[in-house]
Design a protein around this motif. Structure first.
Motif, PDB file in Angstrom:
ATOM      1  N   ARG A 103      -6.750   2.381  -6.710  1.00  0.00           N
ATOM      2  CA  ARG A 103      -6.883   3.505  -5.774  1.00  0.00           C
ATOM      3  C   ARG A 103      -7.911   3.118  -4.731  1.00  0.00           C
ATOM      4  O   ARG A 103      -9.064   2.844  -5.053  1.00  0.00           O
ATOM      5  N   THR A 121       0.684   5.234   0.431  1.00  0.00           N
ATOM      6  CA  THR A 121      -0.124   6.389   0.830  1.00  0.00           C
ATOM      7  C   THR A 121       0.687   7.632   0.527  1.00  0.00           C
ATOM      8  O   THR A 121       1.870   7.716   0.875  1.00  0.00           O
ATOM      9  N   LEU A 170       0.857  -1.183   0.000  1.00  0.00           N
ATOM     10  CA  LEU A 170       0.000   0.000   0.000  1.00  0.00           C
ATOM     11  C   LEU A 170       0.892   1.231   0.000  1.00  0.00           C
ATOM     12  O   LEU A 170       1.809   1.344   0.810  1.00  0.00           O
ATOM     13  N   ASP A 223      -9.349   8.031  -0.449  1.00  0.00           N
ATOM     14  CA  ASP A 223      -8.873   9.401  -0.266  1.00  0.00           C
ATOM     15  C   ASP A 223      -9.491   9.903   1.033  1.00  0.00           C
ATOM     16  O   ASP A 223     -10.644   9.585   1.328  1.00  0.00           O
ATOM     17  N   ALA A 252      -4.684  12.957   2.007  1.00  0.00           N
ATOM     18  CA  ALA A 252      -3.957  11.741   1.660  1.00  0.00           C
ATOM     19  C   ALA A 252      -4.823  10.829   0.802  1.00  0.00           C
ATOM     20  O   ALA A 252      -6.048  10.871   0.868  1.00  0.00           O
ATOM     21  N   GLU A 255       0.582  11.709   1.033  1.00  0.00           N
ATOM     22  CA  GLU A 255      -0.039  12.862   1.677  1.00  0.00           C
ATOM     23  C   GLU A 255       0.455  14.104   0.958  1.00  0.00           C
ATOM     24  O   GLU A 255       1.656  14.370   0.904  1.00  0.00           O
ATOM     25  N   THR A 259      -4.585   6.569  -0.842  1.00  0.00           N
ATOM     26  CA  THR A 259      -3.883   5.294  -0.739  1.00  0.00           C
ATOM     27  C   THR A 259      -4.157   4.456  -1.972  1.00  0.00           C
ATOM     28  O   THR A 259      -5.285   4.405  -2.471  1.00  0.00           O
TER      29      THR A 259
END
Length: 143
Positions: free
Chosen positions: A96, A60, A58, A99, A113, A62, A115
């Motif tokens: 995706r 992420t 994963l 969010d 952010a 930001e 992910t």
């Protein structure tokens, strides 16, 4: 660092919009400062969701923009959409996931952010020559 990290890092650092944002994040880390007013901060975690593919991770990201930026929410959406577009151009399976609905406001920045679940589409992608290149033994003659 895994092959997936190398591929994603290469994709993000070659993008003219995202590269300076990554550099801003790296500079803030180097000087142990709060997130830069315009930056992206990537982080990795194992993909432990049920049914996740082997080797999946994963990512992420930001995104941060200055609170003084006109339409900061739109800017954050644009940055995260750019990350998505860049990821889908590589040899990666991209999903995706989420969010953050509500941006975080603090320290002079607005952030949001997103992910993604990622796996290499071809696990040996870094061991293969780039397409369009000849091996070193296949020199051509100019005659």
């Amino acid at each position: 660092m895994t092959d997936l990290h190398l591929v994603v890092g290469g994709l993000l650092t070659r993008d003219p919009v995202l590269a300076p944002l990554l550099l801003n994040h790296a500079a803030a880390l180097q000087w142990a400062q709060a997130p830069a007013p315009t930056s992206i901060a990537p982080s990795w975690a194992a993909d432990e969701r049920p049914g996740a593919p082997d080797g999946g991770e994963l990512l992420t990201v930001e995104a941060h923009v200055s609170r003084d930026t006109p339409h900061p929410h739109r800017c954050l959406d644009t940055v995260l959409d750019t990350v998505h577009a860049v990821l889908t151009r590589g040899p990666i399976r991209v999903e995706r996931l989420a969010d953050a609905d509500v941006p975080d406001i603090g320290g002079g920045t607005v952030s949001r952010a997103a992910t993604w679940a990622l796996t290499l589409a071809a696990p040996d992608v870094l061991d293969r020559p780039a397409t369009g290149y000849r091996s070193s033994g296949a020199a051509s003659s100019n005659r």
